[in-house]
Design an enzyme around this catalytic site. Structure first.
Site, mmCIF file in Angstrom:
data_model
loop_
_atom_site.group_PDB
_atom_site.id
_atom_site.type_symbol
_atom_site.label_atom_id
_atom_site.label_comp_id
_atom_site.label_asym_id
_atom_site.label_seq_id
_atom_site.Cartn_x
_atom_site.Cartn_y
_atom_site.Cartn_z
ATOM 1 N N PHE A 175 3.393 6.340 -2.865
ATOM 2 C CA PHE A 175 4.049 7.407 -2.522
ATOM 3 C C PHE A 175 4.458 7.821 -3.975
ATOM 4 C CE2 PHE A 175 6.421 5.719 1.393
ATOM 5 C CZ PHE A 175 7.179 7.017 1.565
ATOM 6 N N GLY A 234 0.924 -0.954 -0.168
ATOM 7 C CA GLY A 234 0.007 -0.045 -0.203
ATOM 8 C C GLY A 234 1.024 1.152 0.121
ATOM 9 N N CYS A 235 2.397 1.283 0.506
ATOM 10 C CA CYS A 235 3.019 2.305 0.831
ATOM 11 C C CYS A 235 3.449 2.569 -0.555
ATOM 12 C CB CYS A 235 4.464 2.162 1.587
ATOM 13 S SG CYS A 235 3.517 2.062 3.662
ATOM 14 N N ILE A 236 4.081 1.408 -1.589
ATOM 15 C CA ILE A 236 4.188 2.252 -2.520
ATOM 16 C C ILE A 236 3.163 2.475 -3.761
ATOM 17 C CG2 ILE A 236 5.222 0.679 -4.671
ATOM 18 C CD1 ILE A 236 6.007 -1.696 -3.504
#
Length: 419
Positions: free
Chosen positions: A387, A382-384
């Site tokens: 960002f 999810g963080c990919i």
């Protein structure tokens, strides 16, 4: 109404995601490279009681929902109900479609979820005991687990990739060296690294620059691992990592301070005191390098108390915009000398971590359990997306404490240009 029909209404018919449920209903193309499987009524209860990213996370972490295919690709396609969450109207429509029964089921959250009541018993937000528990929740998982995910560097912060095809280890070395060069480290200097993790910056400064470096962390497991790594490198005379709150550091007169991935844990109300504390630790002409995740603007929420990240990954975490951080630093006396955004570098770093977790999945599950491993798979993928889509950023800000004559001691141009 069949679960597949509800899913299709929420996600849309063009998402290219197959769906299957325990009630026998299906949706999406049979040849789709991704599939979401709802395995029990408990998953539906989670989704009904917390529609959007939190309900999906609970259903997946608990094992009542499975993902078949690449997690990152799934979250990217389901952007509106994962990283970006549902609108209030969409949540109401989803709950109505699911009916009353799932709302009445008593389903406690998975044990990996940090309860707000647990934190509340430890004091107000960012009280020392509460901060210690929040850090323990995330960082004291297992050093062996982190080694599998992070790689040999044990660096749990954004790397700086010199080239598109640089390895993760090369990029983490480049990040530490970038920080060292921005700080102007030289043999004989003293460095304070707050929130030092497993000691990567401390070891790099001592080993490659001859700096006497002190690191502090609220994770006992990190401190123990770092002290052993320092001994293995034969750097005991130069490097030290302590298990302690940064606010309890008594030494002063440091030539440089590095804060790599700590600011996110401080909290907006405490940031003025935090930067003032670091300012007081520096000698005149000393430099601070602050490296942290930020919001892209000042308009978004500083934190989502009820969201997946806050409940499962970083309890009490708060993000500010880089503009707000810089203003606070300036108002406390720092002069800002350099700033850059490494957002794309963090997306690449996370891809490497996801690949490492995939490669060591069976061992990771055996070490920390399926639920915790799933938290990490979901969180990092999810963080990919976050960002890449500029929902979050990563900024390095270099600041200096001027001497009494207003001199910075910073050269007109760096001896070696910063990338």
């Amino acid at each position: 109404m069949a679960l597949a029909t509800i899913f299709e209404k929420i996600v849309g018919k063009d998402a290219n995601i197959a769906f299957m449920a325990y009630d026998g209903s299906k949706a999406g193309p049979d040849a789709a490279d991704l599939a979401l499987e709802v395995k029990s009524p408990i998953a539906v209860a989670y989704l009904a009681q917390a529609p959007g990213e939190l309900g999906l996370a609970r259903a997946y972490v608990s094992g009542h929902m499975d993902v078949h295919g690449d997690m990152y690709t799934l979250l990217d396609r389901m952007w509106n109900i994962t990283t970006n969450d549902l609108s209030t109207a969409e949540k109401v429509a989803a709950v109505r479609a699911l009916g009353v029964k799932p709302l009445l089921m008593r389903v406690p959250p998975p044990p990996q979820e940090m309860r707000q009541s647990t934190l509340a018993r430890l004091g107000s937000r960012h009280a020392k005991q509460r901060d210690a528990e929040a850090i323990h929740h995330h960082y004291d998982v297992s050093n062996r687990f982190y080694r599998w995910v992070l790689g040999p560097s044990m660096a749990y912060t954004c790397a700086a990739f010199p080239e598109e095809d640089s390895s993760l280890e090369e990029a983490q070395f480049a990040k530490f060296d970038l920080v060292a060069r921005k700080l102007g480290l030289k043999e004989g200097m003293r460095l304070l690294d707050v929130g030092c993790g497993w000691g990567g910056m401390v070891i790099h400064a001592a080993k490659h620059y001859g700096v006497k470096a002190l690191g502090v962390t609220l994770s006992k497991q990190q401190a123990e691992w770092a002290q052993k790594a320092i001994a293995d490198e034969g750097l005991q005379d130069l490097a030290e990592v302590r298990f302690m709150d940064y606010r309890d550091v008594r030494e002063t007169g440091f030539d440089a301070v590095s804060s790599i991935g700590l600011t996110e844990h401080i909290g907006k109300d405490n940031l003025p005191a935090y930067f003032a504390f670091l300012y007081g630790k520096l000698k005149p002409g000393g430099r601070l390098l602050n490296h942290c995740i930020t919001r892209p603007t000042g308009k978004e929420k500083t934190f989502n108390k009820g969201g997946f990240i806050n409940r499962y990954v970083f309890p009490d975490g708060e993000l500010e915009s880089v503009g707000w951080l810089i203003r606070e630093m300036e108002d406390l006396g720092f002069e800002i000398r350099h700033e850059e955004n490494l957002r794309e570098h963090y997306a690449k770093t996370l891809r490497h971590w996801c690949d490492n977790l995939d490669a060591n999945w069976d061992e990771a599950v055996q070490e920390v359990g399926m639920g915790t491993a799933r938290v990490w798979a979901l969180y990092m993928a999810g963080c990919i997306v976050g960002f890449e889509r500029n929902k979050v950023q990563l900024h390095q800000v270099l600041a200096v404490k001027l001497d009494e004559h207003g001199r910075s001691g910073v050269p007109l141009r760096p001896a070696r240009d910063w990338p």
